[in-house]
Design a protein around this motif. Structure first.
Motif, PDB file in Angstrom:
ATOM      1  N   SER A  77     -10.936  63.022  64.140  1.00 50.17           N
ATOM      2  CA  SER A  77      -9.909  64.057  64.491  1.00 50.17           C
ATOM      3  C   SER A  77      -8.877  63.957  65.205  1.00 50.17           C
ATOM      4  O   SER A  77      -9.642  63.722  66.336  1.00 50.17           O
ATOM      5  CB  SER A  77     -10.928  66.021  64.179  1.00 50.17           C
ATOM      6  OG  SER A  77     -10.025  66.624  63.744  1.00 50.17           O
ATOM      7  N   ASP A 106     -10.009  57.057  58.222  1.00 52.57           N
ATOM      8  CA  ASP A 106     -10.243  58.589  57.577  1.00 52.57           C
ATOM      9  C   ASP A 106      -9.751  60.253  58.270  1.00 52.57           C
ATOM     10  O   ASP A 106     -10.651  60.470  58.024  1.00 52.57           O
ATOM     11  CB  ASP A 106     -12.280  58.826  57.088  1.00 52.57           C
ATOM     12  CG  ASP A 106     -12.967  58.895  58.364  1.00 52.57           C
ATOM     13  OD1 ASP A 106     -12.163  58.311  59.479  1.00 52.57           O
ATOM     14  OD2 ASP A 106     -13.213  58.760  58.440  1.00 52.57           O
ATOM     15  N   GLN A 108      -8.398  62.837  59.774  1.00 49.16           N
ATOM     16  CA  GLN A 108      -8.199  64.475  59.596  1.00 49.16           C
ATOM     17  C   GLN A 108      -7.122  65.209  61.082  1.00 49.16           C
ATOM     18  O   GLN A 108      -7.528  64.416  61.952  1.00 49.16           O
ATOM     19  CB  GLN A 108      -9.068  64.899  58.578  1.00 49.16           C
ATOM     20  CG  GLN A 108     -10.478  65.612  59.946  1.00 49.16           C
ATOM     21  CD  GLN A 108     -11.452  65.619  60.178  1.00 49.16           C
ATOM     22  OE1 GLN A 108     -11.431  65.766  58.579  1.00 49.16           O
ATOM     23  NE2 GLN A 108     -12.508  66.017  60.197  1.00 49.16           N
ATOM     24  N   PHE A 127      -0.264  62.943  54.699  1.00 46.66           N
ATOM     25  CA  PHE A 127      -1.114  63.102  55.113  1.00 46.66           C
ATOM     26  C   PHE A 127      -1.036  64.721  53.969  1.00 46.66           C
ATOM     27  O   PHE A 127       0.318  65.114  53.493  1.00 46.66           O
ATOM     28  CB  PHE A 127      -1.342  64.176  56.429  1.00 46.66           C
ATOM     29  CG  PHE A 127      -1.649  62.731  57.384  1.00 46.66           C
ATOM     30  CD1 PHE A 127      -3.674  62.843  57.824  1.00 46.66           C
ATOM     31  CD2 PHE A 127      -1.766  61.686  58.036  1.00 46.66           C
ATOM     32  CE1 PHE A 127      -3.941  62.337  58.796  1.00 46.66           C
ATOM     33  CE2 PHE A 127      -1.684  61.027  59.218  1.00 46.66           C
ATOM     34  CZ  PHE A 127      -3.229  61.672  59.174  1.00 46.66           C
ATOM     35  N   GLU A 130      -5.488  70.532  53.159  1.00 49.74           N
ATOM     36  CA  GLU A 130      -6.205  70.275  52.022  1.00 49.74           C
ATOM     37  C   GLU A 130      -6.792  71.722  52.160  1.00 49.74           C
ATOM     38  O   GLU A 130      -7.446  72.680  51.520  1.00 49.74           O
ATOM     39  CB  GLU A 130      -7.626  69.600  52.956  1.00 49.74           C
ATOM     40  CG  GLU A 130      -7.510  68.233  52.403  1.00 49.74           C
ATOM     41  CD  GLU A 130      -9.311  67.934  52.526  1.00 49.74           C
ATOM     42  OE1 GLU A 130      -9.810  67.555  53.463  1.00 49.74           O
ATOM     43  OE2 GLU A 130      -9.087  66.785  51.908  1.00 49.74           O
ATOM     44  N   HIS A 146      -5.032  72.153  58.102  1.00 51.54           N
ATOM     45  CA  HIS A 146      -6.342  71.203  57.429  1.00 51.54           C
ATOM     46  C   HIS A 146      -5.216  70.140  56.887  1.00 51.54           C
ATOM     47  O   HIS A 146      -5.788  70.019  55.778  1.00 51.54           O
ATOM     48  CB  HIS A 146      -7.383  72.075  57.375  1.00 51.54           C
ATOM     49  CG  HIS A 146      -7.746  73.054  58.018  1.00 51.54           C
ATOM     50  ND1 HIS A 146      -7.973  73.381  59.446  1.00 51.54           N
ATOM     51  CD2 HIS A 146      -7.568  74.751  57.867  1.00 51.54           C
ATOM     52  CE1 HIS A 146      -8.796  74.455  60.203  1.00 51.54           C
ATOM     53  NE2 HIS A 146      -7.925  74.989  58.854  1.00 51.54           N
ATOM     54  N   ARG A 148      -5.367  65.870  56.075  1.00 51.99           N
ATOM     55  CA  ARG A 148      -6.559  65.136  55.791  1.00 51.99           C
ATOM     56  C   ARG A 148      -5.110  63.445  54.795  1.00 51.99           C
ATOM     57  O   ARG A 148      -4.104  64.133  53.687  1.00 51.99           O
ATOM     58  CB  ARG A 148      -7.131  64.984  54.641  1.00 51.99           C
ATOM     59  CG  ARG A 148      -8.597  64.099  54.515  1.00 51.99           C
ATOM     60  CD  ARG A 148      -9.265  64.261  54.160  1.00 51.99           C
ATOM     61  NE  ARG A 148     -10.488  65.087  54.584  1.00 51.99           N
ATOM     62  CZ  ARG A 148     -11.549  64.969  55.249  1.00 51.99           C
ATOM     63  NH1 ARG A 148     -11.565  63.232  55.830  1.00 51.99           N
ATOM     64  NH2 ARG A 148     -12.196  65.293  55.941  1.00 51.99           N
TER      65      ARG A 148
END
Length: 149
Positions: A77, A106, A108, A127, A130, A146, A148
């Motif tokens: 993160s 991965d 986020q 990005f 989400e 948020h 990702r």
């Protein structure tokens, strides 16, 4: 400050650099977070050293001893990415983001919905939103996206 000729990314050396990172954070926030009041900025600034920096792995952009920006990761993160307000659009943030992505494909992140410059930056880097929260992690009325890849 003009455009950096060159810079390197390196781990933060520790607490001695934190006051400089807070100054960078403040210039970045004042340049991009026009939805925050001076009291809001002071609230978050107070917590940078006590709460936020100890919770992340900090990477700094260093141009021969002058810090230009930083990012903070907690696992996969991206908890923070800030570049000195006068250096936006000059590659420092992109380099910090690419460095984080190399460590965590991965990756986020959360971003203030009311900061369209940052939202656009992350969207240009692949990005997508989400989900959305009405408030930030402190329960304050600043919607968070948020994201990702």
């Amino acid at each position: 400050m003009g455009a950096p000729e060159s810079f390197t990314l390196r781990p933060c050396t520790g607490r001695a650099e934190w006051p400089t990172l807070v100054r960078i954070w403040r210039t970045a926030v004042e340049a991009t977070h026009d939805f925050l009041t001076a009291a809001d900025i002071d609230f978050y600034e107070f917590r940078m050293i006590s709460d936020y920096f100890p919770a992340v792995e900090l990477t700094v952009a260093d141009s021969t001893g002058v810090l230009l920006g930083f990012s903070g990761l907690s696992g996969n993160s991206l908890e923070m990415l800030f570049v000195s307000g006068d250096l936006h659009g000059r590659g420092v943030g992109s380099a910090l983001l690419q460095h984080a992505l190399q460590q965590h494909p991965d990756l986020q992140l959360d971003v203030n919905e009311q900061n369209p410059t940052a939202v656009g930056f992350y969207e240009r880097n692949g990005f997508r939103v989400e989900s959305r929260s009405e408030t930030d992690a402190d329960g304050r009325p600043f919607p968070i996206l948020h994201m990702r890849r």
